[in-house]
Design an enzyme around this catalytic site. Structure first.
Site, PDB file in Angstrom:
ATOM      1  N   GLY A  36       0.267  -1.195   0.306  1.00 25.90           N
ATOM      2  CA  GLY A  36      -0.020   0.079  -0.286  1.00 25.90           C
ATOM      3  C   GLY A  36       0.838   1.493   0.213  1.00 25.90           C
ATOM      4  N   HIS A  37       1.687   1.470   0.791  1.00 19.82           N
ATOM      5  CA  HIS A  37       2.862   2.724   1.137  1.00 19.82           C
ATOM      6  C   HIS A  37       3.583   2.336  -0.357  1.00 19.82           C
ATOM      7  CE1 HIS A  37       2.429   0.642   5.317  1.00 19.82           C
ATOM      8  NE2 HIS A  37       2.634   2.221   5.397  1.00 19.82           N
ATOM      9  N   SER A 186       0.070  -2.160   8.363  1.00 19.83           N
ATOM     10  CA  SER A 186       1.035  -2.664   9.054  1.00 19.83           C
ATOM     11  C   SER A 186       0.867  -2.973  10.222  1.00 19.83           C
ATOM     12  CB  SER A 186       2.303  -0.916   9.701  1.00 19.83           C
ATOM     13  OG  SER A 186       1.915  -0.523   8.704  1.00 19.83           O
TER      14      SER A 186
HETATM   15  P1  AMP Z   1       0.342   5.361   7.701  1.00 19.71           P
HETATM   16  O1  AMP Z   1       1.543   4.349   7.360  1.00 19.71           O
HETATM   17  O2  AMP Z   1      -0.174   3.781   8.055  1.00 19.71           O
HETATM   18  O3  AMP Z   1       0.689   6.136   8.876  1.00 19.71           O
HETATM   19  O4  AMP Z   1       0.176   4.870   6.397  1.00 19.71           O
HETATM   20  C1  AMP Z   1       1.101   6.088   5.936  1.00 19.71           C
HETATM   21  C2  AMP Z   1      -0.110   6.204   3.766  1.00 19.71           C
HETATM   22  O5  AMP Z   1      -0.233   5.183   3.405  1.00 19.71           O
HETATM   23  C3  AMP Z   1      -1.496   6.787   4.551  1.00 19.71           C
HETATM   24  O6  AMP Z   1      -1.578   8.207   3.281  1.00 19.71           O
HETATM   25  C4  AMP Z   1      -2.137   5.830   4.408  1.00 19.71           C
HETATM   26  O7  AMP Z   1      -3.338   5.662   3.589  1.00 19.71           O
HETATM   27  C5  AMP Z   1      -1.420   5.228   3.176  1.00 19.71           C
HETATM   28  N1  AMP Z   1      -1.696   3.074   3.106  1.00 19.71           N
HETATM   29  C6  AMP Z   1      -2.007   2.445   4.478  1.00 19.71           C
HETATM   30  N2  AMP Z   1      -2.590   1.533   4.160  1.00 19.71           N
HETATM   31  C7  AMP Z   1      -2.674   1.286   2.392  1.00 19.71           C
HETATM   32  C8  AMP Z   1      -3.717   0.219   1.206  1.00 19.71           C
HETATM   33  N3  AMP Z   1      -3.705  -0.581   1.909  1.00 19.71           N
HETATM   34  N4  AMP Z   1      -3.049   0.997   0.587  1.00 19.71           N
HETATM   35  C9  AMP Z   1      -2.421   2.260  -0.017  1.00 19.71           C
HETATM   36  N5  AMP Z   1      -2.211   3.208   0.293  1.00 19.71           N
HETATM   37  C10 AMP Z   1      -2.339   2.654   2.306  1.00 19.71           C
END
Ligand code: AMP
Length: 281
Positions: A36-37, A186
């Site tokens: 996703g990231h 995560s």
């Molecule tokens: P985080 O590390 O959870 O703060 O997420 C960092 C970025 O990755 C944020 O913009 C989230 O929305 C995005 N993100 C997290 N999970 C996904 C996913 N499964 N698909 C797309 N983007 C994601």
């Protein structure tokens, strides 16, 4: 790929990149990266000359101490993944680089931040937008990419950029899922195999609501109950909210349209999970 830990070093690179007139894209993360990231980094790279990624587990946005303490970390693995997808700069600051001693200023996210995550995690969005605005000021990107997976967060950041006049375009990245539909997160590594199966009820419930919408059902209460009933089947699933909202304002709606999202939060065992879907034909 350059790894930067200090603000001084980051600023030098940002100044040099800007002098060259290069277009830059930025993806803020909390690390323990997954596809996703990486899809957001690829999106930034496709549009820009250079990409910046930050890895910072921001204590200010955690209202729950054990969630913060148990947040997974693996920087060497993250760096390898970022190198593979051609990231140019990774910023991994220490807490004291991001927040000055005696840091006071917090950003209020208004009505968009009141309900859903805002209600279940008091202070969460103030923490998110405060750190994102600090990072925006440091990185000064042309675009920043955020995932639709955290839809309320995405809307709040779009609004913040508009309200505070950041000269940054926000891009939306589609939610990346496991083959069986579970939204990548995560936090998924903390699920036992039985909890992992129950977590699937979230995306399955959303898909069933979408199918029902596509077959003509517009009543929000009925579409909502498809999801809540699905979640109720999981022994360790505790639903927090299932809400049908208008996409821009995030206000609750009674009749679903093409501008409706279903937002879901549920904990499965010890892990709190979010998902959402757009009701589109
Ligand atoms: P985080 O590390 O959870 O703060 O997420 C960092 C970025 O990755 C944020 O913009 C989230 O929305 C995005 N993100 C997290 N999970 C996904 C996913 N499964 N698909 C797309 N983007 C994601």
């Amino acid at each position: 790929m350059k790894v930067l830990k200090e603000i001084g070093d980051l600023r030098k690179e940002v100044r040099s990149v800007r002098r060259k007139g290069l277009k830059t894209g930025f993806v803020p993360t909390m690390g323990f990266l997954h596809e996703g990231h990486l899809s957001l980094v690829k999106q930034a790279n496709a549009e820009c000359d250079l990409s910046f990624v930050s890895i910072f587990v921001n204590p200010l946005q955690f209202n729950n101490k054990s969630d913060l303490e148990n947040y997974p970390v693996d920087i060497p693995r993250d760096l390898k993944l970022l190198e593979e997808c051609k990231t140019d700069f990774v910023f991994i600051p220490h807490y004291s680089e991001v927040y000055s001693a005696g840091s006071q200023t917090r950003i209020d996210t208004g009505d968009l931040g009141k309900d859903y995550e805002g209600a279940f995690r008091p202070g969460h969005f103030a923490g998110v937008v405060t750190v994102v605005s600090i990072l925006f000021n440091l990185v000064q990107p042309d675009i920043a990419v955020f995932g639709e997976k955290d839809f309320q967060q995405l809307r709040i950041i779009e609004q913040m950029v508009d309200d505070l006049k950041f000269d940054i375009q926000i891009r939306r990245g589609k939610t990346v899922r496991e083959a069986d539909g579970l939204a990548k997160s995560s936090r998924n590594v903390r699920l036992s195999s039985s909890q992992r199966e129950q977590a699937l009820l979230i995306s399955q419930g959303l898909q069933e609501a979408l199918s029902l919408f596509r077959s003509g059902e517009k009543d929000a209460a009925k579409l909502q109950s498809v999801v809540t009933e699905k979640l109720a089947r999981g022994k360790e699933v505790n639903m927090e909210y299932v809400s049908l909202v208008e996409e821009e304002s995030l206000s609750p709606i009674a009749e679903a349209t093409e501008n409706t999202r279903i937002l879901v939060a549920a904990s499965v065992g010890p892990v709190r999970l979010l998902d959402n879907i757009r009701l589109e034909a």
